[in-house]
Design a protein around this motif. Structure first.
Motif, PDB file in Angstrom:
ATOM      1  N   VAL A  26      -0.302  -0.425   3.519  1.00 37.65           N
ATOM      2  CA  VAL A  26       1.242  -0.316   3.395  1.00 37.65           C
ATOM      3  C   VAL A  26       1.381   1.044   3.256  1.00 37.65           C
ATOM      4  N   ARG A  27       0.737   1.808   2.335  1.00 35.10           N
ATOM      5  CA  ARG A  27       1.598   3.442   2.467  1.00 35.10           C
ATOM      6  C   ARG A  27       1.726   3.644   3.931  1.00 35.10           C
ATOM      7  N   ALA A  28       0.925   3.588   5.146  1.00 39.75           N
ATOM      8  CA  ALA A  28       0.770   4.351   6.489  1.00 39.75           C
ATOM      9  C   ALA A  28       1.975   3.519   6.956  1.00 39.75           C
ATOM     10  N   LEU A  29       1.656   1.770   6.881  1.00 43.05           N
ATOM     11  CA  LEU A  29       3.133   1.413   7.512  1.00 43.05           C
ATOM     12  C   LEU A  29       4.180   1.465   7.056  1.00 43.05           C
ATOM     13  N   ALA A  30       4.175   1.901   5.758  1.00 43.64           N
ATOM     14  CA  ALA A  30       5.876   1.669   5.338  1.00 43.64           C
ATOM     15  C   ALA A  30       7.338   2.973   5.817  1.00 43.64           C
ATOM     16  N   PRO A  31       6.527   3.973   6.642  1.00 42.08           N
ATOM     17  CA  PRO A  31       7.482   4.497   7.174  1.00 42.08           C
ATOM     18  C   PRO A  31       7.778   4.130   9.083  1.00 42.08           C
ATOM     19  N   LEU A  32       6.976   3.039   8.526  1.00 38.30           N
ATOM     20  CA  LEU A  32       6.535   2.147  10.465  1.00 38.30           C
ATOM     21  C   LEU A  32       8.025   1.125  10.625  1.00 38.30           C
ATOM     22  N   VAL A  33       7.408   0.754  10.202  1.00 35.42           N
ATOM     23  CA  VAL A  33       7.850  -0.855  10.150  1.00 35.42           C
ATOM     24  C   VAL A  33       8.811  -0.320   8.946  1.00 35.42           C
ATOM     25  N   ASP A  34       9.468  -2.425   9.136  1.00 30.48           N
ATOM     26  CA  ASP A  34      10.285  -3.117   7.904  1.00 30.48           C
ATOM     27  C   ASP A  34      10.171  -4.395   7.097  1.00 30.48           C
ATOM     28  N   ASP A  35       8.375  -4.728   7.299  1.00 28.48           N
ATOM     29  CA  ASP A  35       8.191  -5.038   6.651  1.00 28.48           C
ATOM     30  C   ASP A  35       6.276  -5.385   6.839  1.00 28.48           C
ATOM     31  N   PRO A  50     -12.967  -9.069  -2.433  1.00 29.80           N
ATOM     32  CA  PRO A  50     -12.232  -9.594  -3.185  1.00 29.80           C
ATOM     33  C   PRO A  50     -11.257  -8.054  -1.941  1.00 29.80           C
ATOM     34  N   GLN A  51     -10.320  -8.037  -2.405  1.00 31.69           N
ATOM     35  CA  GLN A  51      -9.132  -6.820  -1.617  1.00 31.69           C
ATOM     36  C   GLN A  51      -8.549  -6.530  -3.018  1.00 31.69           C
ATOM     37  N   PRO A  52      -8.380  -5.410  -3.653  1.00 27.59           N
ATOM     38  CA  PRO A  52      -7.903  -4.675  -5.080  1.00 27.59           C
ATOM     39  C   PRO A  52      -6.333  -4.800  -4.518  1.00 27.59           C
ATOM     40  N   PHE A  53      -5.081  -5.368  -5.077  1.00 26.21           N
ATOM     41  CA  PHE A  53      -3.876  -4.196  -4.892  1.00 26.21           C
ATOM     42  C   PHE A  53      -3.201  -4.392  -5.830  1.00 26.21           C
ATOM     43  N   ASP A  54      -2.373  -3.611  -5.957  1.00 22.62           N
ATOM     44  CA  ASP A  54      -1.275  -3.357  -7.453  1.00 22.62           C
ATOM     45  C   ASP A  54       0.201  -3.754  -7.133  1.00 22.62           C
ATOM     46  N   VAL A  55       0.679  -4.551  -7.842  1.00 25.52           N
ATOM     47  CA  VAL A  55       1.659  -5.440  -7.030  1.00 25.52           C
ATOM     48  C   VAL A  55       2.992  -4.411  -7.321  1.00 25.52           C
ATOM     49  N   GLN A  56       2.980  -3.659  -8.722  1.00 25.13           N
ATOM     50  CA  GLN A  56       3.829  -2.743  -9.364  1.00 25.13           C
ATOM     51  C   GLN A  56       4.185  -1.513  -8.164  1.00 25.13           C
ATOM     52  N   ALA A  57       2.667  -1.209  -7.517  1.00 27.34           N
ATOM     53  CA  ALA A  57       2.303  -0.138  -6.537  1.00 27.34           C
ATOM     54  C   ALA A  57       3.386  -0.457  -5.574  1.00 27.34           C
ATOM     55  N   LEU A  58       3.042  -1.701  -5.034  1.00 27.20           N
ATOM     56  CA  LEU A  58       3.768  -2.229  -3.806  1.00 27.20           C
ATOM     57  C   LEU A  58       4.956  -1.731  -3.748  1.00 27.20           C
ATOM     58  N   ARG A  59       5.197  -2.810  -4.967  1.00 23.59           N
ATOM     59  CA  ARG A  59       6.441  -3.108  -5.118  1.00 23.59           C
ATOM     60  C   ARG A  59       7.487  -1.704  -5.464  1.00 23.59           C
ATOM     61  N   GLU A  60       7.353  -0.279  -5.759  1.00 23.93           N
ATOM     62  CA  GLU A  60       7.344   0.858  -5.894  1.00 23.93           C
ATOM     63  C   GLU A  60       7.425   1.621  -4.033  1.00 23.93           C
ATOM     64  N   ILE A  61       5.851   1.157  -3.373  1.00 21.08           N
ATOM     65  CA  ILE A  61       6.309   1.832  -1.737  1.00 21.08           C
ATOM     66  C   ILE A  61       7.598   0.655  -1.391  1.00 21.08           C
ATOM     67  N   ALA A  62       7.829  -0.199  -1.351  1.00 19.99           N
ATOM     68  CA  ALA A  62       8.518  -0.910  -1.142  1.00 19.99           C
ATOM     69  C   ALA A  62      10.205  -0.900  -1.500  1.00 19.99           C
ATOM     70  N   GLU A  63      10.672  -0.262  -2.412  1.00 15.71           N
ATOM     71  CA  GLU A  63      11.973   0.177  -2.952  1.00 15.71           C
ATOM     72  C   GLU A  63      11.895   1.718  -2.435  1.00 15.71           C
ATOM     73  N   ALA A  64      11.065   2.169  -2.280  1.00 18.27           N
ATOM     74  CA  ALA A  64      10.930   4.347  -1.437  1.00 18.27           C
ATOM     75  C   ALA A  64      11.258   3.866  -0.239  1.00 18.27           C
ATOM     76  N   HIS A  65      10.734   2.736   0.518  1.00 13.90           N
ATOM     77  CA  HIS A  65      11.380   3.054   2.070  1.00 13.90           C
ATOM     78  C   HIS A  65      11.773   1.595   2.615  1.00 13.90           C
ATOM     79  N   SER A  66      12.129   0.859   1.960  1.00 15.47           N
ATOM     80  CA  SER A  66      13.347   0.041   2.104  1.00 15.47           C
ATOM     81  C   SER A  66      12.751  -1.432   2.595  1.00 15.47           C
ATOM     82  N   LEU A  67      11.542  -1.120   2.379  1.00 11.71           N
ATOM     83  CA  LEU A  67      10.308  -2.082   3.046  1.00 11.71           C
ATOM     84  C   LEU A  67      10.219  -3.597   2.103  1.00 11.71           C
ATOM     85  N   SER A  68      10.243  -4.751   3.014  1.00  7.74           N
ATOM     86  CA  SER A  68       9.739  -6.393   2.500  1.00  7.74           C
ATOM     87  C   SER A  68       8.863  -6.254   2.516  1.00  7.74           C
TER      88      SER A  68
END
Length: 259
Positions: A26-35, A50-68
């Motif tokens: 997600v961090r690598a893709l956030a500057p490249l695509v919309d979603d 299992p794939q660990p992920f952090d919902v709050q961190a994902l939300r912060e990345i989305a807000e910083a990069h206009s990502l959905s």
């Protein structure tokens, strides 16, 4: 090649283009695509890795990069199984993931309705009807977020149930090509499509880089004609294939560019 805010629709990629975890992708893709499509291949109870992920961190990345975000629900959910307990486990997993990811404002949760090879078609469809009715009741208005995807069998088998219980469609254009299904019939669903998957087919292999500029232009025209403004996810699993596909679309969809 960044394609953010380039087209009337949102252009997306999967969380599996790098051989790394969801967060790294997600961090690598956030500057490249919309979603970014968050991929969950297995339900939590059955997952060996299992794939660990952090919902709050994902939300912060989305807000910083206009990502959905969109989400591919686990592909091991058996809503048409003969055992009611197995069907209910699938429904419970959908509800669990949707609740867990609610802070992300996910635009689409994509669902496979797996064919049960050991069941007669009529029995399988009856079981699916019971599951979709139960899921629809549990979700209420939120069922608009769960989009049923066309897979290897003709979508017409389940289309009446999908419509009856009020679910939208996830149109996988690559699956239409790969399985030899009628493209016009598939594109005829666009008015009900919440999410669209797009990928190339090479030598009988699915989820490859896009390689047909003429086909891409046709799809772009059809999306523009119906005023589609949802997400088009380039559903491939390597950064090299993604970058090649973005380059092709940069030319094939130039007339739809908002720049």
């Amino acid at each position: 090649m960044p394609c953010k805010r380039r087209f009337p629709w949102r252009l997306g990629a999967t969380s599996c283009v790098l051989p790394a975890d969801i967060m790294t992708n997600v961090r690598a893709l956030a500057p490249l695509v919309d979603d970014v499509q968050l991929l969950f291949f297995e339900s939590a109870a059955k997952s060996r890795l299992p794939q660990p992920f952090d919902v709050q961190a994902l939300r912060e990345i989305a807000e910083a990069h206009s990502l959905s975000y969109t989400v591919h629900l686990p592909t091991d959910l058996a809503l048409g199984a003969s055992a009611r307990v197995e069907r209910q486990e699938g429904i419970a997993e959908i509800l669990r993931l949707m609740a867990q990811l609610a802070p992300l404002g996910v635009l689409s949760f994509d669902l496979h309705l797996l064919r049960e090879p050991d069941l007669p078609e009529a029995a399988w469809l009856e079981n699916l009807a019971a599951s979709l009715e139960e899921l629809s009741g549990a979700l209420g208005a939120e069922k608009r977020l769960v989009a049923v995807e066309n897979i290897e069998y003709a979508f017409g088998l389940v289309a009446p149930l999908v419509e009856e219980y009020g679910f939208p469609v996830c149109l996988d254009f690559g699956h239409l090509v790969h399985y030899g299904h009628d493209l016009e019939n598939g594109l005829g669903l666009l008015s009900r499509v919440r999410h669209l998957h797009y990928h190339g087919v090479w030598d009988g292999r699915d989820h490859q880089a896009l390689n047909d500029a003429e086909q891409a232009g046709m799809l772009g025209r059809r999306l523009a004609e119906v005023g589609y403004d949802g997400v088009v996810t380039l559903e491939m699993y390597s950064l090299e294939k993604l970058k090649g596909s973005l380059a092709l679309l940069d030319t094939a969809w130039q007339s739809f560019s908002r720049r």
